[in-house]
Design a protein around this motif. Structure first.
Motif, mmCIF file in Angstrom:
data_model
loop_
_atom_site.group_PDB
_atom_site.id
_atom_site.type_symbol
_atom_site.label_atom_id
_atom_site.label_comp_id
_atom_site.label_asym_id
_atom_site.label_seq_id
_atom_site.Cartn_x
_atom_site.Cartn_y
_atom_site.Cartn_z
ATOM 1 N N HIS A 140 0.771 -1.350 0.053
ATOM 2 C CA HIS A 140 0.088 0.033 0.079
ATOM 3 C C HIS A 140 0.648 1.162 -0.129
ATOM 4 O O HIS A 140 0.503 2.211 -0.602
ATOM 5 C CB HIS A 140 -0.916 0.111 1.219
ATOM 6 C CG HIS A 140 -1.860 -1.169 1.268
ATOM 7 N ND1 HIS A 140 -2.750 -1.363 2.233
ATOM 8 C CD2 HIS A 140 -2.026 -1.961 0.263
ATOM 9 C CE1 HIS A 140 -3.292 -2.524 2.077
ATOM 10 N NE2 HIS A 140 -3.161 -2.872 0.786
ATOM 11 N N GLY A 141 1.894 1.231 0.791
ATOM 12 C CA GLY A 141 2.920 2.210 0.916
ATOM 13 C C GLY A 141 3.392 2.756 -0.434
ATOM 14 O O GLY A 141 3.411 3.861 -0.769
ATOM 15 N N LEU A 142 3.829 1.532 -1.132
ATOM 16 C CA LEU A 142 4.610 1.792 -2.513
ATOM 17 C C LEU A 142 3.581 2.380 -3.654
ATOM 18 O O LEU A 142 3.818 3.227 -4.294
ATOM 19 C CB LEU A 142 5.108 0.486 -2.915
ATOM 20 C CG LEU A 142 6.292 -0.238 -1.909
ATOM 21 C CD1 LEU A 142 6.769 -1.439 -2.904
ATOM 22 C CD2 LEU A 142 7.467 0.629 -1.813
ATOM 23 N N TYR A 143 2.279 1.661 -3.393
ATOM 24 C CA TYR A 143 1.195 2.326 -4.396
ATOM 25 C C TYR A 143 1.124 3.691 -4.322
ATOM 26 O O TYR A 143 1.115 4.595 -5.245
ATOM 27 C CB TYR A 143 -0.209 1.804 -4.136
ATOM 28 C CG TYR A 143 -0.297 0.444 -4.313
ATOM 29 C CD1 TYR A 143 -1.527 -0.192 -3.552
ATOM 30 C CD2 TYR A 143 0.258 -0.423 -5.491
ATOM 31 C CE1 TYR A 143 -1.445 -1.635 -3.783
ATOM 32 C CE2 TYR A 143 -0.186 -1.806 -5.246
ATOM 33 C CZ TYR A 143 -1.057 -2.344 -4.396
ATOM 34 O OH TYR A 143 -1.010 -3.801 -4.435
ATOM 35 N N LEU A 144 1.107 4.176 -2.959
ATOM 36 C CA LEU A 144 0.743 5.491 -2.761
ATOM 37 C C LEU A 144 1.880 6.456 -2.935
ATOM 38 O O LEU A 144 1.862 7.544 -3.471
ATOM 39 C CB LEU A 144 0.395 5.632 -1.012
ATOM 40 C CG LEU A 144 -1.133 5.097 -1.029
ATOM 41 C CD1 LEU A 144 -1.123 4.721 0.726
ATOM 42 C CD2 LEU A 144 -2.010 6.013 -1.171
ATOM 43 N N TYR A 145 3.266 6.014 -2.699
ATOM 44 C CA TYR A 145 4.625 6.670 -2.900
ATOM 45 C C TYR A 145 4.342 6.818 -4.514
ATOM 46 O O TYR A 145 4.746 8.008 -5.158
ATOM 47 C CB TYR A 145 5.747 6.074 -2.409
ATOM 48 C CG TYR A 145 5.939 6.337 -1.062
ATOM 49 C CD1 TYR A 145 6.430 4.959 -0.344
ATOM 50 C CD2 TYR A 145 5.854 7.274 -0.493
ATOM 51 C CE1 TYR A 145 6.678 5.090 1.124
ATOM 52 C CE2 TYR A 145 6.189 7.671 0.960
ATOM 53 C CZ TYR A 145 6.589 6.183 1.939
ATOM 54 O OH TYR A 145 6.861 6.467 3.018
ATOM 55 N N SER A 146 3.958 5.870 -5.426
ATOM 56 C CA SER A 146 4.045 6.078 -6.751
ATOM 57 C C SER A 146 2.878 7.011 -7.162
ATOM 58 O O SER A 146 3.160 7.793 -8.086
ATOM 59 C CB SER A 146 3.496 4.650 -7.196
ATOM 60 O OG SER A 146 4.517 3.722 -7.019
ATOM 61 N N ALA A 147 1.815 6.883 -6.383
ATOM 62 C CA ALA A 147 0.650 8.002 -6.928
ATOM 63 C C ALA A 147 1.368 9.425 -6.612
ATOM 64 O O ALA A 147 1.054 10.249 -7.515
ATOM 65 C CB ALA A 147 -0.566 7.707 -6.024
ATOM 66 N N ALA A 148 2.056 9.683 -5.486
ATOM 67 C CA ALA A 148 2.450 10.909 -5.175
ATOM 68 C C ALA A 148 3.657 11.371 -6.258
ATOM 69 O O ALA A 148 3.718 12.378 -6.536
ATOM 70 C CB ALA A 148 3.031 11.102 -3.629
ATOM 71 N N GLU A 149 4.370 10.471 -6.639
ATOM 72 C CA GLU A 149 5.556 10.786 -7.554
ATOM 73 C C GLU A 149 5.093 11.296 -8.785
ATOM 74 O O GLU A 149 5.570 12.034 -9.539
ATOM 75 C CB GLU A 149 6.384 9.441 -7.685
ATOM 76 C CG GLU A 149 7.251 9.022 -6.810
ATOM 77 C CD GLU A 149 7.915 7.651 -6.913
ATOM 78 O OE1 GLU A 149 7.299 6.845 -7.305
ATOM 79 O OE2 GLU A 149 9.271 7.422 -6.772
#
Ligand code: 3HC
Length: 318
Positions: free
Chosen positions: A81-90
């Motif tokens: 979940h953290g990785l999806y969200l970091y990717s969305a923020a990127e």
């Protein structure tokens, strides 16, 4: 770009939001909209990543192989979940490194709930039931958030969260129907996690910095208080089934409103924890910084491997 051109773009943007259109990375957006999304999405990601710590604490002490495997799967999900969200923020133009540094230095926030300790196995049940339960209430509404990548990430995350909530509730159900000591352990976990779970929804709407603008731009779909009330209404009957007592003497069903009235949150405690003075704030940041420093060789190896792969590709192409 002239003032008039910016005004025209702002008008088109507001119309798109009003029409419930999704804003995509390459679309024009007000800088404030970009920054508000970076703030919320990155702090959401930090919450997922830091949230792995209190639960990870019990992987080696799970009471059975099945519980260990289930908890392992849940903690791995949170990393994802953290990785999806970091990717969305990127996609909004901030690097992963920059976001991570903001979390490691305490500049960025993560959810207050993860600054409470997990003292017994029942806490793992209470976290799944209450913390993931609260996260689902919040995140289901975020599947309609106006920023496309965030909304789409939420759909996937919510599917996994429902498994998290169910396995937590099952732990509580088994303990609540177990021995006297197990029931007491479940009740103690509920006593310690109930109010911090309500704090996950943020300050009262009246004290919220971002809610007004966030609702206008449909970054937030429901306000903090609305989501909190939805959570209470959902969980009180679940606690009744467990035969556990919610630690709020003011909790009472209101026939008129059709909702549960509940007592006042300790906002002093809330702001203390948000400002970094909770029971585990220091431990959590120390653990994340230790992992970051000890993981440097992994990052270096991955970069070296990537460069080698690139060299091979270039050789192959020449
Ligand atoms: N913990 C820490 N900080 C909090 C907080 C909390 N529970 N509630 C609010 N804050 C902070 C806000 O970040 C803001 O500070 P900032 O300006 O420095 O960012 C300040 O308090 C004022 O609060 P606002 O209500 O104005 O802030 P928001 O509009 O951002 O509302 C929120 C807070 C409801 C948490 C909103 O950010 C949100 O919906 N975020 C997305 C969901 C999320 O992050 N959930 C966290 C839990 S994730 C989780 O539980 C993982 C699960 O798998 C277990």
């Amino acid at each position: 770009m002239s003032e008039q051109e910016i005004k025209d773009l702002e008008k088109i943007f507001e119309e798109r939001i009003a029409n419930d259109e999704k804003i995509e990375p390459k679309d024009w957006m007000p800088e404030k909209y970009r920054q508000m999304n970076i703030r919320q999405i990155s702090q959401h990601a930090h919450s997922e990543i830091v949230g792995m710590l209190p639960e990870g604490n019990w992987i080696t002490r799970a009471p059975s192989l099945l519980r260990k495997v289930t908890l392992l799967a849940k903690v791995q999900d949170e990393a994802g979940h953290g990785l999806y969200l970091y990717s969305a923020a990127e996609t909004l133009g901030i690097s992963r490194d920059e976001m991570y540094k903001q979390m490691l230095t305490g500049k960025a926030k993560y959810s207050s709930i993860f600054n409470y300790p997990t003292l017994t196995w029942a806490d793992i049940g209470a976290i799944g039931w209450l913390v993931d339960g609260a996260a689902i209430v919040n995140q289901v509404s975020l599947t309609h958030t106006s920023y496309g990548p965030y909304a789409r990430g939420m759909v996937r995350i919510c599917k996994e969260e429902s498994f998290h909530q169910r396995q937590g509730y099952q732990i509580m159900y088994i303990l609540a129907n177990g021995t006297k000591e197990q029931r007491e352990m479940a009740q103690d976990a509920l006593n310690r996690f109930w109010w911090p779970a309500l704090m996950m929804f943020g300050p009262r709407d009246a004290d919220s910095t971002h809610t007004d603008q966030s609702m206008k731009w449909k970054i937030k779909i429901k306000t903090n208080d609305t989501l909190r009330q939805m959570f209470v209404d959902q969980v009180v009957p679940q606690a009744d089934i467990l035969g556990l007592t919610i630690p709020d003497p003011d909790l009472k069903y209101n026939e008129e409103t059709g909702h549960y009235d509940f007592g006042e949150i300790d906002w002093e405690e809330f702001w203390q924890v948000v400002k970094g003075h909770g029971i585990c704030n220091k431990d959590r940041l120390e653990a994340k910084n230790k992992a970051w420093n000890e993981g440097e060789w992994v990052r270096n190896a991955a970069v070296a491997y990537g460069e080698k792969q690139k060299e091979k590709q270039v050789k192959k192409a020449s």
